[in-house]
Design a protein around this motif. Structure first.
Motif, mmCIF file in Angstrom:
data_model
loop_
_atom_site.group_PDB
_atom_site.id
_atom_site.type_symbol
_atom_site.label_atom_id
_atom_site.label_comp_id
_atom_site.label_asym_id
_atom_site.label_seq_id
_atom_site.Cartn_x
_atom_site.Cartn_y
_atom_site.Cartn_z
ATOM 1 N N TRP A 131 0.189 20.668 41.952
ATOM 2 C CA TRP A 131 -1.242 20.434 41.761
ATOM 3 C C TRP A 131 -1.541 19.765 40.421
ATOM 4 C CZ3 TRP A 131 -3.210 22.420 37.338
ATOM 5 C CH2 TRP A 131 -2.496 23.459 36.730
ATOM 6 N N PHE A 132 -0.686 20.004 39.426
ATOM 7 C CA PHE A 132 -0.974 19.559 38.061
ATOM 8 C C PHE A 132 -0.747 18.059 37.862
ATOM 9 C CE2 PHE A 132 3.548 19.746 37.921
ATOM 10 C CZ PHE A 132 3.937 18.871 36.918
ATOM 11 N N ILE A 133 -0.141 17.355 38.855
ATOM 12 C CA ILE A 133 0.210 15.956 38.674
ATOM 13 C C ILE A 133 -1.017 15.106 38.345
ATOM 14 C CG2 ILE A 133 1.091 13.890 39.827
ATOM 15 C CD1 ILE A 133 3.276 15.789 39.095
ATOM 16 N N THR A 134 -2.108 15.295 39.090
ATOM 17 C CA THR A 134 -3.299 14.479 38.870
ATOM 18 C C THR A 134 -3.876 14.662 37.472
ATOM 19 O OG1 THR A 134 -3.823 14.471 41.222
ATOM 20 C CG2 THR A 134 -5.613 13.944 39.712
ATOM 21 N N TYR A 172 -18.934 23.623 33.849
ATOM 22 C CA TYR A 172 -18.236 22.877 34.895
ATOM 23 C C TYR A 172 -16.736 23.086 34.746
ATOM 24 C CZ TYR A 172 -16.585 18.924 37.698
ATOM 25 O OH TYR A 172 -15.936 18.143 38.622
ATOM 26 N N PRO A 173 -16.225 24.231 35.233
ATOM 27 C CA PRO A 173 -14.781 24.495 35.134
ATOM 28 C C PRO A 173 -13.982 23.369 35.788
ATOM 29 C CG PRO A 173 -15.953 26.458 35.864
ATOM 30 C CD PRO A 173 -16.935 25.328 35.917
ATOM 31 N N ASN A 174 -13.087 22.760 35.035
ATOM 32 C CA ASN A 174 -12.280 21.674 35.589
ATOM 33 C C ASN A 174 -10.999 21.488 34.796
ATOM 34 O OD1 ASN A 174 -12.599 18.921 33.794
ATOM 35 N ND2 ASN A 174 -14.362 20.283 33.575
ATOM 36 N N TYR A 175 -10.064 20.774 35.393
ATOM 37 C CA TYR A 175 -8.719 20.631 34.829
ATOM 38 C C TYR A 175 -8.669 19.676 33.647
ATOM 39 C CZ TYR A 175 -7.549 22.777 39.296
ATOM 40 O OH TYR A 175 -7.490 23.627 40.373
#
Length: 353
Positions: A131-134, A172-175
């Motif tokens: 999942w972390f690739i993006t 806005y929780p986001n990566y």
């Protein structure tokens, strides 16, 4: 950002050690013990899930110590180190599922398009552990700009940027924001002062108190997807508080010869190992219990959870080193093929122009 005359910077070997230890921790502990204990339901185990921010922090620290390149050369390096190994992994993954009958041959084109979309669009979480690739790719492409900003703002500007990011993650929780600020912090790896760390620590402690006061659950795994302010604050506090003790511990452990070899392998092939580690864990786990059943060892000590965990973890760690050594040359071949194809195509178009 484009200074070709920048002298080479001596490689910081500590970062290689930290990277290797971090990879061993996440693939050799967190993801293996997850077969016995679910961190989503175990709050105590979830508190140990702090590795991904450390990986991004190390990425920022490594970039801060690297020789500056043109942006084009930098992007080319990211494609070589991230995209091509991922493409090889996905090809092997799809081929394996096709041979097993999970993917029909006529469905191959649609499957390739689907997984490509999942990997680089808003559905990347559907691919499980990668999942972390993006977010990693996006942040990697922004790193030169982040380094430019970090080298030109003072400490008060950095505090303001951190506060703005925390507010953004709160609403806005986001990566990208969460791991972006962790990567940005890594750029200060050699510039951090104790009093600055204390100021940042107090900001994160205040954020944790705010989240708890508003009823945010105290489970880091639940706060991880997508990362909330609680996740960002807790993991950042761990990095600040345990930075020096863990640095000392890693250096001491690295002095042991056989452990040094393992750490070096995980530091060198860590990304490759991470791509394949879930499949390896599943294979070792299945093989271990199948052998125990075939040999009628169900009622012996080898079936004790602690014994099983130790054997499976040790076997998996060794198997992953072997897989890293096997896949690395395949990635090199794929890289050379892609490079050759690219140069051929560009030369053809250049000739026609």
């Amino acid at each position: 950002m484009n200074n070709r005359n920048t002298p080479a910077i001596e490689r910081n070997h500590d970062l290689d050690i930290f990277r290797g230890v971090a990879m061993i921790y996440i693939v050799g502990f967190m993801h293996i013990i997850g077969y016995w204990i679910d961190p989503h339901t175990n709050n105590w185990l979830s508190l140990a899930d702090v590795v991904m921010p450390i990986i991004f922090y190390i990425s920022g620290a490594s970039y801060s110590l690297s020789q500056r390149k043109s942006y084009g050369m930098y992007v080319k390096g990211r494609i070589k180190r991230i995209i091509i190994p991922l493409a090889v992994y996905m090809a092997i993954y799809i081929l394996h599922n096709t041979i097993n009958g999970e993917i029909a041959p006529q469905e191959l084109p649609r499957t390739i398009v689907k997984y490509t979309y999942y990997t680089f669009a808003d559905k990347f979480e559907n691919l499980g552990h990668i999942w972390f690739i993006t977010p990693y790719l996006i942040i990697a492409l922004l790193l030169p700009i982040m380094h430019f900003v970090s080298s030109r703002i003072n400490q008060y500007g950095a505090y303001a940027l951190l506060l703005a990011t925390m507010v953004g993650v709160y609403f806005y929780p986001n990566y990208i924001l969460c791991y972006g600020i962790t990567t940005f912090a890594g750029l200060y790896y050699l510039r951090s002062k104790p009093y600055k760390s204390i100021v940042v620590l107090l900001m994160f402690v205040a954020a944790i108190i705010l989240c708890m006061a508003q009823g945010r659950v105290w489970n880091i795994q639940i706060n991880k997807f997508p990362p909330t302010l609680m996740y960002l604050s807790y993991t950042s506090c761990i990095i600040i508080l345990l930075h020096q003790p863990l640095k000392w511990l890693c250096r001491q452990v690295y002095r042991i010869n056989f452990i040094r070899y393992i750490i070096d392998q995980y530091a060198h092939n860590g990304y490759i190992i991470y791509l394949y580690h879930v499949n390896i864990i599943q294979f070792v786990h299945f093989t271990y219990y199948t052998l125990c059943e075939k040999l009628s060892l169900q009622d012996t000590f080898v079936m004790h959870p602690l014994c099983s965990l130790t054997i499976i973890a040790t076997t998996t760690l060794i198997a992953m080193i072997a897989v890293g050594k096997i896949v690395a040359p395949i990635n090199d071949i794929a890289t050379r093929i892609c490079s050759y194809t690219w140069h051929k195509c560009t030369s053809i178009f250049a000739t026609k122009a």
